[in-house]
Design a protein around this motif. Sequence first.
Motif, PDB file in Angstrom:
ATOM      1  N   ALA A   1       0.840  -1.196   0.000  1.00  0.00           N
ATOM      2  CA  ALA A   1       0.000   0.000   0.000  1.00  0.00           C
ATOM      3  C   ALA A   1       0.871   1.240   0.000  1.00  0.00           C
ATOM      4  CB  ALA A   1      -0.900   0.013   1.235  1.00  0.00           C
ATOM      5  N   PRO A   2       0.484   2.271  -0.760  1.00  0.00           N
ATOM      6  CA  PRO A   2       1.227   3.524  -0.677  1.00  0.00           C
ATOM      7  C   PRO A   2       1.080   4.117   0.720  1.00  0.00           C
ATOM      8  CG  PRO A   2      -0.817   3.814  -1.911  1.00  0.00           C
ATOM      9  CD  PRO A   2      -0.677   2.350  -1.655  1.00  0.00           C
ATOM     10  N   GLN A   3       2.097   4.837   1.150  1.00  0.00           N
ATOM     11  CA  GLN A   3       2.042   5.455   2.459  1.00  0.00           C
ATOM     12  C   GLN A   3       0.958   6.540   2.479  1.00  0.00           C
ATOM     13  OE1 GLN A   3       3.749   4.643   5.327  1.00  0.00           O
ATOM     14  NE2 GLN A   3       4.207   2.849   4.071  1.00  0.00           N
ATOM     15  N   SER A   4       0.181   6.563   3.545  1.00  0.00           N
ATOM     16  CA  SER A   4      -0.865   7.566   3.695  1.00  0.00           C
ATOM     17  C   SER A   4      -0.541   8.410   4.913  1.00  0.00           C
ATOM     18  CB  SER A   4      -2.221   6.870   3.868  1.00  0.00           C
ATOM     19  OG  SER A   4      -3.265   7.798   3.844  1.00  0.00           O
TER      20      SER A   4
ATOM     21  N   ASP B   1      -8.458  12.094  15.225  1.00  0.00           N
ATOM     22  CA  ASP B   1      -7.194  12.182  15.954  1.00  0.00           C
ATOM     23  C   ASP B   1      -7.123  11.159  17.082  1.00  0.00           C
ATOM     24  OD1 ASP B   1      -6.310  14.203  14.321  1.00  0.00           O
ATOM     25  OD2 ASP B   1      -6.835  15.822  15.705  1.00  0.00           O
ATOM     26  N   ALA B   2      -8.237  10.970  17.801  1.00  0.00           N
ATOM     27  CA  ALA B   2      -8.249  10.000  18.889  1.00  0.00           C
ATOM     28  C   ALA B   2      -8.030   8.584  18.355  1.00  0.00           C
ATOM     29  CB  ALA B   2      -9.561  10.084  19.654  1.00  0.00           C
ATOM     30  N   LEU B   3      -8.639   8.276  17.216  1.00  0.00           N
ATOM     31  CA  LEU B   3      -8.438   6.954  16.627  1.00  0.00           C
ATOM     32  C   LEU B   3      -7.017   6.787  16.108  1.00  0.00           C
ATOM     33  CD1 LEU B   3     -11.863   6.644  14.806  1.00  0.00           C
ATOM     34  CD2 LEU B   3     -11.010   5.066  16.564  1.00  0.00           C
ATOM     35  N   LEU B   4      -6.480   7.804  15.447  1.00  0.00           N
ATOM     36  CA  LEU B   4      -5.110   7.707  14.946  1.00  0.00           C
ATOM     37  C   LEU B   4      -4.117   7.495  16.084  1.00  0.00           C
ATOM     38  CD1 LEU B   4      -5.185  10.446  12.169  1.00  0.00           C
ATOM     39  CD2 LEU B   4      -4.873   7.979  11.829  1.00  0.00           C
ATOM     40  N   ALA B   5      -4.364   8.113  17.227  1.00  0.00           N
ATOM     41  CA  ALA B   5      -3.485   7.902  18.380  1.00  0.00           C
ATOM     42  C   ALA B   5      -3.512   6.438  18.821  1.00  0.00           C
ATOM     43  CB  ALA B   5      -3.900   8.812  19.536  1.00  0.00           C
TER      44      ALA B   5
ATOM     45  N   PRO C   1       2.676   2.416  20.649  1.00  0.00           N
ATOM     46  CA  PRO C   1       4.033   1.900  20.416  1.00  0.00           C
ATOM     47  C   PRO C   1       4.153   0.379  20.434  1.00  0.00           C
ATOM     48  CG  PRO C   1       3.861   2.921  22.591  1.00  0.00           C
ATOM     49  CD  PRO C   1       2.618   3.271  21.856  1.00  0.00           C
ATOM     50  N   HIS C   2       3.213  -0.338  21.055  1.00  0.00           N
ATOM     51  CA  HIS C   2       3.342  -1.794  21.103  1.00  0.00           C
ATOM     52  C   HIS C   2       2.894  -2.459  19.797  1.00  0.00           C
ATOM     53  CE1 HIS C   2      -0.946  -1.245  22.168  1.00  0.00           C
ATOM     54  NE2 HIS C   2      -1.121  -2.419  21.608  1.00  0.00           N
ATOM     55  N   ARG C   3       2.302  -1.705  18.890  1.00  0.00           N
ATOM     56  CA  ARG C   3       1.791  -2.285  17.648  1.00  0.00           C
ATOM     57  C   ARG C   3       2.919  -2.464  16.632  1.00  0.00           C
ATOM     58  NH1 ARG C   3      -4.166  -0.994  16.565  1.00  0.00           N
ATOM     59  NH2 ARG C   3      -4.993  -0.211  18.548  1.00  0.00           N
ATOM     60  N   ARG C   4       2.896  -3.595  15.952  1.00  0.00           N
ATOM     61  CA  ARG C   4       3.854  -3.860  14.885  1.00  0.00           C
ATOM     62  C   ARG C   4       3.164  -4.158  13.561  1.00  0.00           C
ATOM     63  NH1 ARG C   4       6.112  -1.829  18.278  1.00  0.00           N
ATOM     64  NH2 ARG C   4       8.067  -2.358  19.331  1.00  0.00           N
ATOM     65  N   TYR C   5       2.021  -4.830  13.621  1.00  0.00           N
ATOM     66  CA  TYR C   5       1.233  -5.072  12.411  1.00  0.00           C
ATOM     67  C   TYR C   5      -0.036  -4.233  12.392  1.00  0.00           C
ATOM     68  CZ  TYR C   5      -1.982  -7.055   9.101  1.00  0.00           C
ATOM     69  OH  TYR C   5      -2.898  -7.179   8.094  1.00  0.00           O
ATOM     70  N   HIS C   6      -0.741  -4.146  13.509  1.00  0.00           N
ATOM     71  CA  HIS C   6      -2.025  -3.431  13.560  1.00  0.00           C
ATOM     72  C   HIS C   6      -1.785  -1.929  13.728  1.00  0.00           C
ATOM     73  CE1 HIS C   6      -3.147  -7.599  14.521  1.00  0.00           C
ATOM     74  NE2 HIS C   6      -4.206  -7.300  13.788  1.00  0.00           N
ATOM     75  N   THR C   7      -1.198  -1.338  12.706  1.00  0.00           N
ATOM     76  CA  THR C   7      -0.778   0.055  12.706  1.00  0.00           C
ATOM     77  C   THR C   7      -1.604   0.847  11.695  1.00  0.00           C
ATOM     78  OG1 THR C   7       0.839  -0.347  10.963  1.00  0.00           O
ATOM     79  CG2 THR C   7       1.587  -0.697  13.248  1.00  0.00           C
ATOM     80  N   THR C   8      -1.270   2.127  11.543  1.00  0.00           N
ATOM     81  CA  THR C   8      -1.970   2.927  10.529  1.00  0.00           C
ATOM     82  C   THR C   8      -1.746   2.375   9.119  1.00  0.00           C
ATOM     83  OG1 THR C   8      -0.110   4.481  10.522  1.00  0.00           O
ATOM     84  CG2 THR C   8      -2.023   5.064  11.870  1.00  0.00           C
ATOM     85  N   ALA C   9      -0.642   1.641   8.903  1.00  0.00           N
ATOM     86  CA  ALA C   9      -0.438   1.025   7.587  1.00  0.00           C
ATOM     87  C   ALA C   9      -1.503  -0.037   7.331  1.00  0.00           C
ATOM     88  CB  ALA C   9       0.956   0.419   7.502  1.00  0.00           C
ATOM     89  N   HIS C  10      -1.831  -0.819   8.350  1.00  0.00           N
ATOM     90  CA  HIS C  10      -2.901  -1.814   8.199  1.00  0.00           C
ATOM     91  C   HIS C  10      -4.243  -1.116   7.994  1.00  0.00           C
ATOM     92  CE1 HIS C  10      -5.521  -5.203   8.694  1.00  0.00           C
ATOM     93  NE2 HIS C  10      -5.973  -4.789   9.868  1.00  0.00           N
TER      94      HIS C  10
END
Length: 259
Positions: A39-42, A72-76, A81-90
């Motif tokens: 996915a392209p970076q968003s 903003d609350a959801l993006l936070a 910091p503990h996420r590695r897969y379930h991030t904004t990229a996912h």
Amino acid sequence: MPDATPDPAPQRPTPRTPAPQRPTPHTPAQQTRTPHTPAPQSTDADLRRRFAAALHTARGPAGGPDPAPYADALLARWAEPHRRYHTTAHLTAVLDHIDTLAGYADSPDLVRLAAWFHDAVHRPDRSENEERSARLAERALTEAGLSGDRTAEVARLVRLTAGHATAPEDRDGAVLCDADLATLAAAPTAYAAYATAVRAEYGFLPDAAFRAGRAALLEQLLALPGLFRTPYGIREWEARARANVTEELRSLTGPHRPR
């Protein structure tokens, strides 16, 4: 999307452990990026815009509060910091896949809102993440001006991702679940990166326990009559996803598995 293993203690199937008994399951939107390419970076600004557009459409002419604080609350949450897969990229990837599949949905903007909330609460050591995410959606979207019936539908969709079990006539559920599972159909290098990120999220588990739990989850997936429900998902993602899952299972259980 499937991520790793059951919790160390016995539990119900988690968001990432679809139950084997799940039933199998317009035109897609013009966006055609598939899991075969990254996915392209968003940017956060892009994601805020996408959240606002979905919320505005879902609320209709009645309107409501400014969507920005809710985005903003959801993006936070997605940037914890503990996420590695379930991030904004996912999150971005799921939203992109929903755009691809939008023609199959009855209410695509409710599906998009469900994507924002489906992993908003994510604790790898807990089994009730989807339920807590659904309750967060109920509170936040009610406050944000979404009607009661539409808020309830978003929460229902979020809860579906605990097992990815949808009824044959559930078009919105099919789109959300296919979008969430689409990473299984990634190109081999991208799939390997996904598997590595999942392992990192479950770094608290010993290697043997992780391998056993992950293998059990992959076996559950392969036992399903179909991973995808939309015609697009079946046509474009099913074969690649099954090949990836089969190869990962072999690497976890075969005689030459990594130590």
